[in-house]
Design a protein around this motif. Structure first.
Motif, mmCIF file in Angstrom:
data_model
loop_
_atom_site.group_PDB
_atom_site.id
_atom_site.type_symbol
_atom_site.label_atom_id
_atom_site.label_comp_id
_atom_site.label_asym_id
_atom_site.label_seq_id
_atom_site.Cartn_x
_atom_site.Cartn_y
_atom_site.Cartn_z
ATOM 1 N N ASN A 122 -2.822 7.000 1.798
ATOM 2 C CA ASN A 122 -2.935 8.231 1.635
ATOM 3 C C ASN A 122 -4.555 8.796 2.018
ATOM 4 O O ASN A 122 -5.431 7.872 1.272
ATOM 5 C CB ASN A 122 -2.685 8.704 0.109
ATOM 6 N N PRO A 123 -4.762 9.977 2.865
ATOM 7 C CA PRO A 123 -6.109 9.720 3.144
ATOM 8 C C PRO A 123 -6.914 10.822 2.246
ATOM 9 O O PRO A 123 -8.000 10.986 2.252
ATOM 10 C CB PRO A 123 -5.932 10.469 4.675
ATOM 11 N N ASP A 124 -6.321 11.320 1.261
ATOM 12 C CA ASP A 124 -6.988 12.243 0.146
ATOM 13 C C ASP A 124 -7.326 11.552 -0.899
ATOM 14 O O ASP A 124 -7.066 11.632 -1.809
ATOM 15 C CB ASP A 124 -6.083 13.245 -0.170
ATOM 16 N N GLU A 132 -0.190 11.246 -4.039
ATOM 17 C CA GLU A 132 1.142 10.977 -3.297
ATOM 18 C C GLU A 132 0.903 9.673 -2.811
ATOM 19 O O GLU A 132 -0.103 8.884 -2.502
ATOM 20 C CB GLU A 132 1.142 11.945 -2.032
ATOM 21 N N ARG A 133 2.257 9.016 -2.435
ATOM 22 C CA ARG A 133 2.073 7.514 -2.057
ATOM 23 C C ARG A 133 2.418 7.811 -0.489
ATOM 24 O O ARG A 133 3.409 8.358 0.051
ATOM 25 C CB ARG A 133 3.142 6.602 -2.450
ATOM 26 N N ALA A 140 6.312 -4.112 8.183
ATOM 27 C CA ALA A 140 4.780 -4.469 7.957
ATOM 28 C C ALA A 140 4.783 -5.149 6.776
ATOM 29 O O ALA A 140 5.050 -4.312 5.667
ATOM 30 C CB ALA A 140 3.741 -3.576 7.974
ATOM 31 N N ASP A 141 4.651 -6.268 6.518
ATOM 32 C CA ASP A 141 4.759 -7.037 5.029
ATOM 33 C C ASP A 141 3.508 -6.510 4.091
ATOM 34 O O ASP A 141 4.067 -6.627 2.688
ATOM 35 C CB ASP A 141 4.634 -8.712 5.325
ATOM 36 N N ARG A 142 2.736 -6.000 4.424
ATOM 37 C CA ARG A 142 1.824 -5.604 3.615
ATOM 38 C C ARG A 142 2.311 -4.414 2.716
ATOM 39 O O ARG A 142 2.065 -4.488 1.362
ATOM 40 C CB ARG A 142 0.603 -4.884 4.501
ATOM 41 N N TRP A 143 3.286 -3.780 3.144
ATOM 42 C CA TRP A 143 3.742 -2.654 2.056
ATOM 43 C C TRP A 143 4.843 -3.221 1.184
ATOM 44 O O TRP A 143 5.263 -2.490 0.457
ATOM 45 C CB TRP A 143 4.179 -1.612 3.244
ATOM 46 N N GLY A 144 5.452 -4.444 1.493
ATOM 47 C CA GLY A 144 6.066 -5.053 0.778
ATOM 48 C C GLY A 144 5.496 -5.309 -0.809
ATOM 49 O O GLY A 144 6.252 -4.851 -1.881
ATOM 50 N N TYR A 145 4.179 -5.593 -0.752
ATOM 51 C CA TYR A 145 3.586 -5.619 -1.827
ATOM 52 C C TYR A 145 3.498 -4.296 -2.761
ATOM 53 O O TYR A 145 3.644 -4.072 -3.898
ATOM 54 C CB TYR A 145 2.351 -6.303 -1.894
#
Length: 326
Positions: A122-124, A132-133, A140-145
């Motif tokens: 989220n850039p805000d 917001e998410r 991308a496994d990073r987003w699994g966490y």
């Protein structure tokens, strides 16, 4: 004196929290795997080995008479996001549901350790708790966490609303300090610098973060666990100072006296497409300040100097392997 359980109590945050809780008079049972063998065992706590994914093992410690469960157990770090992605998800999701079910049965409060990662990219910024998410692709496994922690948060809110479980959520922002394994920005850079190896930045280190010294985070965690005003609430726990990653490493070089240039690497080459970095990560911690009276009080430079002093006197930590890829 409260009777409390700390899952993940032999990890970085957990070991510091256990020390604090025992020192302030709580009866503490630490529940963790046997992976963490070099963290101290505070005088007065009781260690029980187990896996939060195994409900029958948890049931041995979350029993009648337990007041609070600090649920910190997690598989964290970029190296684990990429190397153990299934463990990352299962520990967060299955483990959290097990904790909530058992805590509900015995009437214990749950303090769930979440993460600033749930906000994604989220850039805000700065992010409020209701921000917001914004996430990247599931490839991308990073987003699994991030996603597993967010689903675990949904479990927490669902158990509160459907079953009346008392619970609170804490989202930590870039914790650092003594005993953190050398796979995170501050710990890894300090680990390298004290061994005469150039610290690493990715993509020029222009990304910005807000950092939180471990003692500040522990104070906030204990406040949430002990305060009824925190029940049902989610809190950002983080420092207010936004600083570039390169500037952080420059502070580490100054603290250690290293005479070496910063090594500049490319994220895509080092990590591949399974990882995506964030440009900014900054909390709005005003809710914790207004409801709990908490704010981070340790300046980053002071925290780095204190961590450097500890690291110099901890040869066992300097001997640990550097896990992050290059």
């Amino acid at each position: 004196m409260a009777k409390v359980i700390v899952t993940g109590g032999r990890g970085f945050l957990g070991s510091h929290l256990v020390e604090h809780l025992t020192a302030t008079g709580d009866e503490v049972i630490t529940f963790d795997t046997d992976r963490h063998t070099d963290h101290p065992s505070p005088e007065g706590d009781r260690f029980v080995s187990g896996d939060v994914r195994e409900k029958e093992q948890l049931a041995k410690v979350i029993t009648d008479g337990v007041d609070t469960v600090y649920h910190l157990a997690a598989v964290v770090g970029v190296d684990n996001y990429l190397g153990r992605p299934l463990d990352v998800i299962d520990v967060n999701v299955v483990g959290t549901r097990n904790v909530l079910e058992l805590a509900g049965e015995v009437g214990a409060k749950v303090v769930f350790a979440s993460t600033s990662e749930v906000y994604g990219k989220n850039p805000d910024v700065p992010w409020r708790e209701d921000a917001e998410r914004v996430l990247g692709p599931t490839t991308a496994d990073r987003w699994g966490y991030a996603s597993s922690k967010a689903l675990a948060e949904h479990y927490v809110f669902a158990f509160m609303r459907q079953y009346g479980v008392r619970a609170s959520i804490i989202r930590y922002f870039n914790l650092y300090g003594p005993r953190q394994r050398p796979a995170f920005l501050v710990s890894r850079s300090l680990h390298r610098a004290l061994r005469g190896i150039a610290p690493v930045v990715y993509d020029q280190g222009k990304q910005t973060r807000s950092f939180t010294y471990i003692e500040d985070a522990v104070q906030a965690t204990a406040l949430v666990g002990r305060s009824s005003v925190a029940d049902g609430e989610c809190f950002n726990i983080g420092g207010s100072e936004e600083i570039s990653i390169r500037s952080v490493i420059e502070l580490i070089i100054e603290s250690t006296g290293l005479e070496a240039d910063i090594a500049d690497l490319d994220t895509g080459v080092s990590f591949g497409s399974a990882y995506q970095d964030l440009n900014r990560r900054v909390p709005d911690a005003s809710k914790a300040r207004s409801l709990l009276g908490w704010s981070a009080t340790t300046p980053l430079q002071e925290g780095i100097e204190r961590t450097t002093e500890w690291a110099r006197s901890s040869p066992w930590w300097l001997a640990r392997p550097d896990r992050a890829p290059e």
